[in-house]
Design a protein around this motif. Structure first.
Motif, PDB file in Angstrom:
ATOM      1  N   UNK A 181       0.836  -1.280   0.159  1.00 18.59           N
ATOM      2  CA  UNK A 181       0.120   0.161  -0.007  1.00 18.59           C
ATOM      3  C   UNK A 181       0.857   1.312   0.028  1.00 18.59           C
ATOM      4  N   UNK A 182       0.840   1.857  -1.195  1.00 18.69           N
ATOM      5  CA  UNK A 182       1.858   3.129  -1.228  1.00 18.69           C
ATOM      6  C   UNK A 182       1.115   4.092  -0.275  1.00 18.69           C
ATOM      7  N   UNK A 183       1.898   5.166   0.209  1.00 17.81           N
ATOM      8  CA  UNK A 183       1.254   6.133   1.133  1.00 17.81           C
ATOM      9  C   UNK A 183       1.282   7.620   0.556  1.00 17.81           C
ATOM     10  N   UNK A 184       0.278   8.455   0.857  1.00 21.22           N
ATOM     11  CA  UNK A 184      -0.035   9.579   0.432  1.00 21.22           C
ATOM     12  C   UNK A 184       0.990  10.792   1.027  1.00 21.22           C
ATOM     13  N   UNK A 185       1.379  10.282   1.880  1.00 17.60           N
ATOM     14  CA  UNK A 185       2.325  11.354   2.678  1.00 17.60           C
ATOM     15  C   UNK A 185       3.236  10.599   3.632  1.00 17.60           C
ATOM     16  N   UNK A 193       6.894  14.719   2.672  1.00 17.60           N
ATOM     17  CA  UNK A 193       6.761  14.190   1.235  1.00 17.60           C
ATOM     18  C   UNK A 193       5.399  13.951   1.037  1.00 17.60           C
ATOM     19  N   UNK A 194       4.835  14.286   0.023  1.00 19.16           N
ATOM     20  CA  UNK A 194       3.372  13.898  -0.392  1.00 19.16           C
ATOM     21  C   UNK A 194       3.305  13.413  -1.722  1.00 19.16           C
ATOM     22  N   UNK A 195       2.219  12.595  -1.788  1.00 20.77           N
ATOM     23  CA  UNK A 195       1.891  12.275  -3.070  1.00 20.77           C
ATOM     24  C   UNK A 195       0.471  12.033  -2.925  1.00 20.77           C
ATOM     25  N   UNK A 196      -0.404  13.026  -3.057  1.00 23.28           N
ATOM     26  CA  UNK A 196      -1.934  13.149  -2.843  1.00 23.28           C
ATOM     27  C   UNK A 196      -2.789  12.450  -3.963  1.00 23.28           C
ATOM     28  N   UNK A 197      -1.992  12.082  -5.023  1.00 25.95           N
ATOM     29  CA  UNK A 197      -2.919  11.620  -5.882  1.00 25.95           C
ATOM     30  C   UNK A 197      -2.996   9.895  -5.863  1.00 25.95           C
ATOM     31  N   UNK A 198      -2.070   9.510  -4.876  1.00 25.74           N
ATOM     32  CA  UNK A 198      -2.120   8.075  -4.324  1.00 25.74           C
ATOM     33  C   UNK A 198      -3.616   7.737  -3.978  1.00 25.74           C
ATOM     34  N   UNK A 199      -4.231   8.509  -3.139  1.00 24.04           N
ATOM     35  CA  UNK A 199      -5.618   8.294  -2.822  1.00 24.04           C
ATOM     36  C   UNK A 199      -6.266   9.618  -2.644  1.00 24.04           C
TER      37      UNK A 199
END
Length: 199
Positions: A181-185, A193-199
Motif C-alpha cells: 500500500x503506497x502512502x499519500x504522505x 513528502x506527499x503524493x496526494x494522487x495516491x488516494x
C-alpha cells in the motif's frame, strides 16, 4: 541500488538508521514535531494511531507527548491474539502498562475496553523501513500495516495513513509487491513528502 532485493534493502536501511547517534535521534524526535505541527490533518484529527519506536526507528515519544498536549487521543497497535497478521488499536494513556509483543516491541496490555475500531480512527501513522520517491513503503515484511490500510487504499475511506521515517530511509526506487500500500504522505525530520494522487 535498484538491483537490491527487498530483504537487502531492509538490511541496508536498518543498518543506516541504527548507526544514528543518540544526539541525532533526539533532535530527529523534536524536528518531527515541527513537521507534524504543519500538517492540516493533525489539526483536524482527534483520534490518531501511532506506535512506539524500536530497532532504530525515529523516536515517536516526543511526538506522542506533544499530541497529548494538543488534546489528541493516541492509540497504539496491538497484535491481534486470534486473527493472524491483524492489528488492533488501543488507546494509550500516560500511565498505561506496556508489554513486549513477540517481536520485542512494546504495546499496551490488551483490554477491549480501550479498543478503537480502525474505521473510527482519523489518522494512522505507520512505521516503515524504507520509502522511495513514489511513496512506496517497505515494511518489516509481516504485512500488518498493508492489511490494516487495505480498506483505505481500495476505497479512499477511513483513517488516512502517514508514514514516519528518518531522512536516511529514503531511496530512489524500491522493489514492490502487489499487496504493498503506497502512502499519500511521509514525514521525515526535514521534510514532508506527499503524493496526494495516491488516494
Amino acid at each position: 541500488m535498484s538491483d537490491l532485493s527487498r530483504q537487502e534493502f531492509r538490511k541496508l536501511i536498518r543498518e543506516k538508521r541504527n548507526a544514528l547517534c543518540s544526539d541525532t535521534q533526539f533532535q530527529a524526535g523534536l524536528d518531527l514535531i515541527t513537521q507534524f505541527s504543519q500538517l492540516p490533518e493533525i489539526q483536524r484529527a482527534q483520534h490518531i494511531a501511532l506506535y512506539l519506536s524500536a530497532d532504530g526507528e525515529l523516536d515517536t515519544k516526543p511526538l506522542i507527548e506533544w499530541l497529548w498536549q494538543q488534546g489528541k487521543s493516541i492509540y497504539l497497535p496491538v497484535i491481534h491474539p486470534f486473527s493472524k497478521g491483524q492489528l488492533l488499536f488501543l488507546q494509550y494513556l500516560h500511565d498505561d502498562q506496556l508489554v513486549y509483543n513477540k517481536y520485542g516491541i512494546l504495546e499496551p496490555k490488551l483490554d477491549i475496553r480501550h479498543l478503537k475500531p480502525i474505521h473510527e480512527l482519523d489518522l494512522i501513522c505507520t512505521p516503515l523501513v524504507g520509502f522511495d520517491s513514489l511513496g512506496h513503503r517497505l515494511g518489516m515484511g509481516g504485512g500488518y500495516y498493508d492489511r490494516t490500510l487495505s480498506h483505505w487504499f481500495n476505497t479512499g475511506l477511513g483513517a488516512k495513513p502517514i508514514g514516519i521515517a528518518h531522512d536516511c530511509q529514503r531511496v530512489d526506487l524500491l522493489p514492490t509487491a502487489h499487496w504493498d500500500v503506497p502512502l499519500p504522505k511521509i514525514v521525515t525530520p526535514s521534510q514532508i513528502w506527499q503524493w496526494e494522487s495516491t488516494k
